[in-house]
Every structure is written in structure tokens, then in C-alpha cells.
Scaffold this active site. Structure first.
Site, PDB file in Angstrom:
ATOM      1  N   ARG A  21      -8.097  18.146   6.637  1.00 48.33           N
ATOM      2  CA  ARG A  21      -7.734  19.383   7.341  1.00 48.33           C
ATOM      3  C   ARG A  21      -6.937  19.083   8.603  1.00 48.33           C
ATOM      4  O   ARG A  21      -5.913  19.731   8.882  1.00 48.33           O
ATOM      5  CB  ARG A  21      -9.010  20.158   7.681  1.00 48.33           C
ATOM      6  CG  ARG A  21      -8.824  21.393   8.548  1.00 48.33           C
ATOM      7  CD  ARG A  21     -10.190  22.032   8.800  1.00 48.33           C
ATOM      8  NE  ARG A  21     -10.107  23.215   9.637  1.00 48.33           N
ATOM      9  CZ  ARG A  21     -10.157  23.208  10.959  1.00 48.33           C
ATOM     10  NH1 ARG A  21     -10.274  22.041  11.620  1.00 48.33           N
ATOM     11  NH2 ARG A  21     -10.092  24.339  11.647  1.00 48.33           N
ATOM     12  N   ARG A  72     -11.414   4.864  -7.730  1.00 51.67           N
ATOM     13  CA  ARG A  72     -11.078   3.457  -7.499  1.00 51.67           C
ATOM     14  C   ARG A  72      -9.990   3.071  -8.499  1.00 51.67           C
ATOM     15  O   ARG A  72     -10.074   3.385  -9.680  1.00 51.67           O
ATOM     16  CB  ARG A  72     -12.319   2.585  -7.658  1.00 51.67           C
ATOM     17  CG  ARG A  72     -13.444   2.983  -6.698  1.00 51.67           C
ATOM     18  CD  ARG A  72     -14.603   1.997  -6.723  1.00 51.67           C
ATOM     19  NE  ARG A  72     -15.759   2.504  -5.994  1.00 51.67           N
ATOM     20  CZ  ARG A  72     -15.907   2.445  -4.676  1.00 51.67           C
ATOM     21  NH1 ARG A  72     -14.950   1.910  -3.946  1.00 51.67           N
ATOM     22  NH2 ARG A  72     -16.992   2.921  -4.089  1.00 51.67           N
ATOM     23  N   SER A 105      -8.954   0.534   0.461  1.00 54.52           N
ATOM     24  CA  SER A 105      -7.917   1.554   0.622  1.00 54.52           C
ATOM     25  C   SER A 105      -6.866   1.088   1.623  1.00 54.52           C
ATOM     26  O   SER A 105      -5.671   1.373   1.467  1.00 54.52           O
ATOM     27  CB  SER A 105      -8.543   2.869   1.100  1.00 54.52           C
ATOM     28  OG  SER A 105      -9.595   3.270   0.239  1.00 54.52           O
ATOM     29  N   ASP A 127     -20.780   3.449   5.175  1.00 55.58           N
ATOM     30  CA  ASP A 127     -21.350   2.131   5.461  1.00 55.58           C
ATOM     31  C   ASP A 127     -21.106   1.655   6.888  1.00 55.58           C
ATOM     32  O   ASP A 127     -21.793   0.744   7.361  1.00 55.58           O
ATOM     33  CB  ASP A 127     -20.789   1.090   4.489  1.00 55.58           C
ATOM     34  CG  ASP A 127     -21.068   1.433   3.042  1.00 55.58           C
ATOM     35  OD1 ASP A 127     -22.098   2.080   2.787  1.00 55.58           O
ATOM     36  OD2 ASP A 127     -20.257   1.066   2.171  1.00 55.58           O
ATOM     37  N   ARG A 162     -50.450   5.027   3.032  1.00 58.27           N
ATOM     38  CA  ARG A 162     -49.677   4.157   2.158  1.00 58.27           C
ATOM     39  C   ARG A 162     -48.556   3.451   2.908  1.00 58.27           C
ATOM     40  O   ARG A 162     -48.111   3.875   3.969  1.00 58.27           O
ATOM     41  CB  ARG A 162     -49.059   4.975   1.015  1.00 58.27           C
ATOM     42  CG  ARG A 162     -50.050   5.320  -0.081  1.00 58.27           C
ATOM     43  CD  ARG A 162     -49.396   6.151  -1.158  1.00 58.27           C
ATOM     44  NE  ARG A 162     -50.343   6.402  -2.240  1.00 58.27           N
ATOM     45  CZ  ARG A 162     -50.335   7.474  -3.011  1.00 58.27           C
ATOM     46  NH1 ARG A 162     -49.423   8.408  -2.825  1.00 58.27           N
ATOM     47  NH2 ARG A 162     -51.223   7.620  -3.974  1.00 58.27           N
TER      48      ARG A 162
END
Length: 336
Positions: A21, A72, A105, A127, A162
């Protein structure tokens, strides 16, 4: 420069639409025409290139993913694939390209520039492992998504006393694990940048329960090993009968981007257009100390370039990204 194009490549990230945008509207405000390349480099080669206007990108700032779609396309690493893409760019009268994606890229953007088509890279990946920038588009949203999920898992973990091993994304980087782990009060954070001893993790878990803790949350970066494998190591090293595993997975790549990602993407997209208007290509934009910067994609480390070529022609990272291990020290100091 009168006509540019924008594409998204590689894995999607929340905020990519905000960047698209910004590219479109900034370019229009500068008197330029903008085309969208659908499906990344694969779409470039296939001629999936269509004009965009301000209306085309209306109401997309809040949407996750990328409305240009992504794919990809390893064939673009070969000269033949690059020339096919360039043929399509010439056919549509395009003079420059904004490439939103990860380091793979960027390699494509570099090749386009070498062939006479200035291209600017914009870091879009959850990432946060791209050199040349403090933060990448999508990282903040992914951390927030992971944090929200971990908070919910803690609720059920406390109810049953747990231990949970929660695997988060990040490829080979531990940034998501560190940030989401600290934000959610994780007891242990395991990242690729730092070694660990499974016996010490088991001992820490047992000590926590001995002190009256109602749960134990271990956040594991996927670059270390899978959560299932880590859980097996815990069981082998000690009595871990009440142990559960959760892999958060692709939920971290979706969802409406956070305010920070929307603003970051808007700044980066607009800055990329500014560079193209000046005829600058072969660079990637980034943010350092909250300021927009740009770095050469290919060159030497001394030149501040992100990548260099070996004598054999292999592309290597000059200064590989590493997560901030001061955050790991912080987590240990506040989880006692």
C-alpha cells in the site's frame, strides 16, 4: 523513473500488504505509475503483471498475508530465468522494482539491478533474520501471536501442573522465541544461538515445582530441534511423565498486523520508492535505531554490503544475523 512494479516473494509475513500500500500510494504521489507482480518472481516470468492504483490497495493495511500472493521460484537464480523476467518487465515498460521478502528475495533484486533494472529490497519475514535492519516486517505480529498462544497454554498448564514444550518459528534465528518467551514469562527459552544442557533444563524444572510453581513453560526455537525431539530428550534425562508438546506453526505467519508492523511497513515501502525515484537500486532498506537506512545488497563487509561473492561465485552473508543473547540473560535473571 515513471513506472515501477512491486512484488512479494518467499514466505508471507503480516504487514506485507501495508508495505505494498505504501509503495503504491507513495509512487502515485510522486507522479509514477505502479504495477503489481503477482506470485513473486514466478509471476514476473509468467507475465502476471497488472496496473495498481490507490483504490487497488484500499483497506488492505489491516489484512495479513499478501494480496499479490507469493511463491518460491528457485529458477530465478539462473540467468535464463532472470532474462525471462526482464523480458516481461520491458514488455510492460517497467523501470524499477520493489521486492518485499527475505534474503533469497534480495538475491533476485540484486540480479535485476545487475541487468539494468534498479531493484530495492524491503525486509518482509517473521523470522527477523535479515541483516542490515534491526527489525523485519511481520516479526512484531508473530511475536504477539506467539505470546497470546503461550499465555493461553499457561492457563491449562497451571490447572494440571504440567510442563509444556512450545515450539515457535524463526528458521535458524531465535528472535521469536526470545521475545515471545520473555513477554509470556517462559521458564526456559532455548535458541540456536546458545547451547544448552538437557540435564540443567530438567533440574530447573524440578526446582521450579519444588518452589511451588504451578506450571513450567519451555519456549523452543524451531532451529534447535523439533518440540517432539526435545521432549524425548527431557524424558530420557529425568522423570518427565506429565509433559506436553505444542507446535504453534503457521498461525504465527497469519493475522492482522500489529500497529508497529503497519507503521514499519509503511515507512519501509515509502523509503523504497524514494530510492527508486533517485535511480538507486541494488540496495535493501532497513531500520536502525528507529531511522530508515539502506545497505548495498552485494559487495564487501567494509562497504556495508549484506552479501558478498566467494571466488567460486557463491553468495554468502557478510555478517550473519544472531539473536540478542542479552535477552536470554535477562530471562534467566528474572525467572527465579
Amino acid at each position: 523513473m515513471k513506472r515501477i512494479a512491486v512484488l512479494t516473494s518467499g514466505g508471507d509475513a503480516p504487514g506485507m500488504n501495508a508495505a505494498i500500500r505504501a509503495v503504491v500510494r507513495k509512487a502515485i504521489s510522486e507522479g509514477m505509475e505502479v504495477y503489481g507482480i503477482y506470485d513473486g518472481y514466478a509471476g514476473m516470468v509468467a507475465g502476471e503483471i497488472y496496473p495498481l492504483d490507490a483504490t487497488s490497495v484500499g483497506d488492505i493495511i489491516s489484512r495479513g498475508g499478501t494480496f499479490l500472493h507469493s511463491a518460491r521460484y528457485p529458477e530465478f537464480a539462473q540467468v535464463e530465468g532472470q532474462l525471462k523476467g526482464i523480458e516481461q518487465l520491458k514488455k510492460h515498460g517497467i523501470e524499477g522494482v520493489v521486492v518485499i521478502g527475505g534474503d533469497g528475495s534480495y538475491h533476485g533484486a540484486m540480479r535485476l539491478t545487475e541487468h539494468g533494472f534498479p531493484a530495492v529490497g524491503v525486509p518482509g519475514t517473521i523470522d527477523n533474520d535479515i541483516v542490515g535492519t534491526d527489525f523485519t516486517i511481520g516479526f512484531d505480529t508473530a511475536v504477539t501471536t506467539a505470546m497470546d498462544a503461550i499465555d493461553k497454554i499457561r492457563d491449562t498448564s497451571s490447572s494440571h501442573r504440567r510442563t509444556f514444550v512450545i515450539e515457535v518459528m524463526g528458521r535458524n534465528a531465535g528472535d521469536i522465541a526470545l521475545w515471545a518467551g520473555i513477554a509470556s514469562g517462559a521458564d526456559e527459552i532455548i535458541v540456536p544461538e546458545e547451547g544448552f544442557k538437557i540435564e540443567e533444563v530438567v533440574e530447573s524444572i524440578k526446582n521450579g515445582y519444588a518452589k511451588g510453581k504451578k506450571h513450567n513453560i519451555i519456549v523452543l526455537a524451531e532451529g534447535v530441534m523439533s518440540a517432539d525431539e526435545f521432549a524425548e530428550k527431557l524424558k530420557e534425562a529425568g522423570d518427565m511423565s506429565d509433559l506436553r508438546v505444542t507446535e504453534l506453526g503457521h498461525i504465527q505467519r497469519g493475522g492482522s498486523p500489529t500497529a508497529r508492523d503497519r507503521v514499519l511497513a509503511s515507512r519501509m515501502g515509502a523509503h523504497a520508492v524514494k530510492l527508486l525515484k533517485e535511480g538507486i537500486g541494488g540496495v535493501a532498506v532497513g531500520i536502525r535505531n528507529e531511522q530508515m537506512v539502506e545497505s548495498p545488497i552485494l559487495g564487501t563487509a567494509e562497504e556495508g554490503a549484506l552479501f558478498s561473492l566467494t571466488a567460486e561465485g557463491k553468495i554468502v552473508v557478510n555478517n550473519p544475523h544472531k539473536a540478542d543473547l542479552d535477552l536470554a540473560d535477562l530471562n534467566r535473571s528474572i525467572n527465579i
